[in-house]
Design an enzyme around this catalytic site. Structure first.
Site, PDB file in Angstrom:
ATOM      1  N   ARG A  73      -1.440 -60.963 -41.700  1.00 47.80           N
ATOM      2  CA  ARG A  73      -2.803 -62.310 -41.829  1.00 47.80           C
ATOM      3  C   ARG A  73      -2.662 -62.360 -42.762  1.00 47.80           C
ATOM      4  O   ARG A  73      -2.834 -63.958 -43.026  1.00 47.80           O
ATOM      5  CB  ARG A  73      -4.058 -62.129 -41.089  1.00 47.80           C
ATOM      6  CG  ARG A  73      -4.034 -62.115 -39.393  1.00 47.80           C
ATOM      7  CD  ARG A  73      -5.911 -61.627 -39.257  1.00 47.80           C
ATOM      8  NE  ARG A  73      -5.533 -60.379 -39.361  1.00 47.80           N
ATOM      9  CZ  ARG A  73      -6.334 -59.631 -39.264  1.00 47.80           C
ATOM     10  NH1 ARG A  73      -7.084 -59.717 -38.028  1.00 47.80           N
ATOM     11  NH2 ARG A  73      -6.770 -58.170 -39.850  1.00 47.80           N
ATOM     12  N   SER A  86     -10.014 -57.880 -34.410  1.00 45.57           N
ATOM     13  CA  SER A  86     -10.544 -57.133 -33.425  1.00 45.57           C
ATOM     14  C   SER A  86     -11.756 -57.391 -33.606  1.00 45.57           C
ATOM     15  O   SER A  86     -12.859 -57.577 -32.730  1.00 45.57           O
ATOM     16  CB  SER A  86     -10.348 -56.132 -32.903  1.00 45.57           C
ATOM     17  OG  SER A  86      -8.959 -56.058 -32.634  1.00 45.57           O
TER      18      SER A  86
END
Ligand code: PNS
Length: 169
Positions: free
Chosen positions: A90, A128
């Protein structure tokens, strides 16, 4: 047969993970999604629960299999005959830690290469960790995790809150 392993904590699986898995499934004959242990993390879901959630959201992709493994990733790849480890990236911060892990895994098992897939733009902000944090504040997780598991994450968060009290003192 070209076999790739996609390892991670998946605590819980997010839409970002699913996007990487779908793209990897288009590149390899078999993709083994492996719920592993990161010794720096405390887990919300047990390995069995993480596998169950992953299987539920990935059941429509025929060449994807899900397992849990508590050992070393390099040993798992050797055992499965996988030459490629898939990692999603990312950010630059992801890259620096993932690059180190790639070299560690290659030194432990020279038969593996790590292949990085850039996260899709719409999932760059999803992790997460963020999902668990938002769940704690009761935020609707639609758009963060697959629809099939939104309630599981909320219920698990609620049960954890009942067990530990509203605040950690
Ligand atoms: O989703 P995560 O927490 O970033 O995944 C990290 C994970 C689980 C892939 C990593 O901690 C791992 O590979 N664990 C297995 C044990 C291992 O092989 N460690 C050495 C790699 S540095």
């Amino acid at each position: 047969m070209r076999i790739a392993v996609y390892p991670g904590s998946f605590d819980p699986v997010t839409l970002g993970h699913v996007s990487v898995i779908r793209r990897a499934a288009g590149l390899f004959d078999r993709v083994l999604v492996c719920a592993m242990r990161n010794s720096e993390k405390h887990y919300m879901f047990s390995p069995e629960e993480r596998v169950e959630l992953l299987r539920r959201v990935l059941k429509d992709i025929p060449n994807v299999e899900v397992e849990a493994c508590s050992g070393l990733l390099s040993d798992y790849c050797r055992e499965k005959g996988a030459a490629v480890i898939i990692k999603g990236l990312r950010s630059v911060a992801d890259f620096s830690s993932e690059q180190q892990m790639a070299w560690i895994n290659r030194s432990l098992n020279p038969g593996t290469e790590t292949l990085f897939l850039p996260a899709e733009e719409q999932y760059l902000h999803i992790s997460s960790t963020a999902v668990r944090e938002l769940a704690n504040y009761g935020v609707n997780l639609t758009g963060w995790v697959p629809d099939e598991i939104v309630n599981d994450v909320m219920e698990k968060t609620e049960r954890g809150r009942e067990r530990h009290g509203e605040w950690d003192h």
